[in-house]
Design an enzyme around this catalytic site. Structure first.
Site, short mmCIF file in Angstrom:
data_model
loop_
_atom_site.label_atom_id
_atom_site.label_comp_id
_atom_site.label_asym_id
_atom_site.label_seq_id
_atom_site.Cartn_x
_atom_site.Cartn_y
_atom_site.Cartn_z
N CYS A 288 4.13 -5.73 16.18
CA CYS A 288 3.52 -4.77 17.12
C CYS A 288 2.03 -5.11 17.26
O CYS A 288 1.34 -5.33 16.26
CB CYS A 288 3.69 -3.34 16.60
SG CYS A 288 5.43 -2.91 16.37
N ASN B 172 -5.31 4.18 15.05
CA ASN B 172 -6.30 3.91 14.02
C ASN B 172 -6.89 2.55 14.32
O ASN B 172 -6.15 1.57 14.37
CB ASN B 172 -5.62 3.82 12.65
CG ASN B 172 -5.52 5.17 12.01
OD1 ASN B 172 -6.51 5.88 11.83
ND2 ASN B 172 -4.30 5.55 11.67
N CYS C 132 -1.89 1.92 7.97
CA CYS C 132 -1.07 1.00 7.18
C CYS C 132 -1.52 -0.45 7.31
O CYS C 132 -1.88 -0.92 8.37
CB CYS C 132 0.38 1.13 7.58
SG CYS C 132 0.67 0.96 9.33
N CYS D 164 -0.88 -3.25 15.23
CA CYS D 164 -0.62 -2.91 13.83
C CYS D 164 -1.10 -4.01 12.89
O CYS D 164 -0.87 -5.19 13.13
CB CYS D 164 0.88 -2.68 13.64
SG CYS D 164 1.34 -2.32 11.94
N SER E 279 10.81 5.65 9.30
CA SER E 279 10.31 5.35 10.63
C SER E 279 10.72 3.92 10.98
O SER E 279 10.46 3.00 10.22
CB SER E 279 8.78 5.48 10.61
OG SER E 279 8.23 5.01 11.83
N SER F 39 9.72 4.55 16.60
CA SER F 39 8.43 4.17 17.17
C SER F 39 8.65 3.68 18.60
O SER F 39 9.02 2.54 18.83
CB SER F 39 7.81 3.05 16.33
OG SER F 39 7.50 3.54 15.05
N LEU F 40 8.42 4.57 19.56
CA LEU F 40 8.71 4.20 20.95
C LEU F 40 7.49 3.55 21.61
O LEU F 40 7.57 2.45 22.13
CB LEU F 40 9.16 5.45 21.71
CG LEU F 40 9.98 5.21 22.95
CD1 LEU F 40 11.24 4.42 22.65
CD2 LEU F 40 10.36 6.53 23.62
N CYS G 274 5.37 -7.61 7.65
CA CYS G 274 6.33 -7.10 8.64
C CYS G 274 6.57 -8.17 9.70
O CYS G 274 5.65 -8.90 10.08
CB CYS G 274 5.78 -5.83 9.30
SG CYS G 274 6.95 -5.05 10.43
N GLU H 285 0.82 -1.20 0.00
CA GLU H 285 0.00 0.00 0.00
C GLU H 285 0.86 1.26 0.00
O GLU H 285 1.94 1.28 0.57
CB GLU H 285 -0.87 0.03 1.27
CG GLU H 285 -1.89 -1.06 1.29
CD GLU H 285 -2.60 -1.16 2.62
OE1 GLU H 285 -2.83 -0.11 3.26
OE2 GLU H 285 -2.91 -2.28 3.04
N CYS I 249 3.42 8.24 1.62
CA CYS I 249 3.83 7.27 2.64
C CYS I 249 4.01 5.93 1.93
O CYS I 249 3.07 5.41 1.34
CB CYS I 249 2.75 7.17 3.72
SG CYS I 249 3.09 5.89 4.93
N1 SAH Z 1 8.14 -0.53 11.06
C1 SAH Z 1 8.29 0.89 11.11
C2 SAH Z 1 7.53 1.65 10.05
C3 SAH Z 1 6.13 1.24 9.71
S1 SAH Z 1 4.90 1.59 10.93
C4 SAH Z 1 7.99 1.40 12.52
O1 SAH Z 1 7.68 0.59 13.39
O2 SAH Z 1 8.10 2.59 12.75
C5 SAH Z 1 4.73 3.35 10.95
C6 SAH Z 1 4.11 3.89 12.22
O3 SAH Z 1 2.71 3.56 12.29
C7 SAH Z 1 4.73 3.29 13.47
O4 SAH Z 1 4.95 4.27 14.44
C8 SAH Z 1 3.67 2.32 13.90
O5 SAH Z 1 3.80 1.95 15.24
C9 SAH Z 1 2.41 3.08 13.57
N2 SAH Z 1 1.20 2.27 13.58
C10 SAH Z 1 1.06 0.97 13.29
N3 SAH Z 1 -0.21 0.57 13.45
C11 SAH Z 1 -0.92 1.64 13.83
C12 SAH Z 1 -2.29 1.87 14.15
N4 SAH Z 1 -3.18 0.90 14.10
N5 SAH Z 1 -2.65 3.12 14.51
C13 SAH Z 1 -1.75 4.11 14.57
N6 SAH Z 1 -0.45 3.97 14.26
C14 SAH Z 1 -0.03 2.74 13.91
#
Ligand code: SAH
Length: 366
Positions: free
Chosen positions: A120, A296, A339, A123, A197, A220-221, A116, A96, A109
């Site tokens: 997380c 989201n 995403c 996600c 990121s 991404s903390l 992945c 995407e 983006c």
């Molecule tokens: N793997 C990388 C980049 C892709 S995710 C990373 O972890 O940064 C990009 C950002 O979107 C990250 O901060 C991730 O934690 C966030 N993200 C993932 N799922 C999400 C969701 N459902 N709502 C909001 N942000 C989300």
């Protein structure tokens, strides 16, 4: 058609490689820059549109290369003019790409991997694991596809690698793509306009810094302590926040680029004023900026955004610690722009979705 194409993706070639190819055909090297100008600056979709490139060269190009490898299988336009593309790659996988519009900005983006491996818990991208890295051409192609959606007076101003995948797990293909985005004969975007990121992989952050190009870095903390972070971001288990912050500090020292810390707010998980204070203490003396991201929501996942008052309270605590904070504006809420959601839908329901697989027109008018 595409799936069996023996042609090489021209976007996989560096400028030097394209110059070498041009010279092999007995042409002057400047021809390579002419070709690149058509691709990156003039939004062509066919080699035959390159009018000032000789017919002989165009025929050679067509015999050896393809300009695009993916197919747009879904194109959504949200009410706020955010646009989202679902691209089918040559091997049938999907990624995407999203275009976000703000008054003075056009940000794309892009994804870096098919799926992945980071897992997380909030996600959508990681729910099916990782399948493979994207190639350099596949990464660049996303930017070019979106660039071709823009009006004649619009220009792309920013690229964020925040789509599907962990970019630092695919540095081999990512770096040449970023360099082309930055290159004046490519997209010509300044380093600060290109952001990657990462979930926070210290060794990879150092490797990225050693590339000596000061791209913007977002980490991404999502949690201010290891116990919580490991629950939300499982790869943290063998890494730990300290090591990430140190690598990020080093990135700043080397590049002069202030780090953005992303923090997805999940109701009842990491969104209390105490969490904010703990985060404030971690970041108060660092060259850092926090980007709060209200979650989201994703069908299937038992997490939700905290809501406005809680977000505000979190923000206020960080402000008291002197931490510069922004709250990410939601874009494209009516088109699943978070995403990984479209791809997930597609991978799970391939058979059920074939009837909507064809159109490249907008599903929702602007
Ligand atoms: N793997 C990388 C980049 C892709 S995710 C990373 O972890 O940064 C990009 C950002 O979107 C990250 O901060 C991730 O934690 C966030 N993200 C993932 N799922 C999400 C969701 N459902 N709502 C909001 N942000 C989300």
């Amino acid at each position: 058609m595409n799936a069996t194409s023996p042609l090489r993706p021209i976007l996989d070639l560096t400028r030097d490689e394209l110059i070498a190819w041009v010279e092999e055909g007995g042409e002057r090297p400047y021809r390579a820059d002419q070709i690149r100008k058509w691709i990156f600056g003039k939004r062509v979709t066919e080699f035959d549109e390159m009018h000032d490139v000789s017919k002989v060269v165009r025929e050679r190009l067509k015999a050896e290369f393809r300009l695009f490898s993916s197919e747009v299988v879904k194109h959504q336009v949200a009410k706020d003019r955010t646009e989202k593309l679902l691209l089918r790659l040559q091997d049938g996988n999907h990624v995407e790409t999203v275009l976000m519009r703000e008054p003075n900005r056009r940000t794309v983006c892009i994804s870096s991997q098919v799926g992945c491996a980071m897992g997380c818990v909030f996600c959508a991208s990681g729910l099916l694991g990782v399948k493979r890295n994207l190639t350099t051409a596949e990464i660049l192609e996303q930017v070019l596809r979106v660039d071709r959606l823009l009006g004649p007076d619009e220009r792309l101003t920013n690229v964020v690698v925040m789509g599907i995948g962990e970019p630092l797990a695919n540095m081999r293909h990512l770096l040449p793509a970023l360099d082309t985005l930055n290159d004046k004969g490519g997209m010509g975007l300044g380093y600060r306009r290109i952001t990657i990121s990462t979930v926070g992989l210290p060794e990879k952050i150092r490797e990225f810094a050693s590339h000596d190009k000061p791209y913007s870095l977002a980490v991404s903390l999502h949690a201010p302590n290891d116990e919580l972070r490991t629950r939300l971001v499982p790869v943290n288990k063998n890494i730990g926040i300290d090591a990430i912050l140190q690598a990020a500090d080093d990135y700043f020292a080397q590049t002069g680029r202030r780090i953005t810390y992303e923090y997805v707010l999940l109701r009842g998980q990491n969104d209390s004023p105490e969490h904010a204070a703990e985060l404030g203490r971690l970041l108060a003396h660092r060259a850092a900026h926090v980007n709060l991201i209200p979650m989201n929501s994703i069908t299937d996942l038992p997490y939700a955004e905290p809501g406005e008052p809680q977000t505000r309270a979190f923000f206020d605590v960080l402000a008291r610690y002197g931490v510069v904070t922004t709250v990410r504006k939601r874009k494209g809420a009516d088109i699943d722009a978070a995403c990984g959601q479209l791809r997930l839908e597609r991978e799970r329901g391939e058979a059920a979705l074939v009837e909507i697989a064809a159109p490249t027109v907008a599903d929702v008018p602007a």
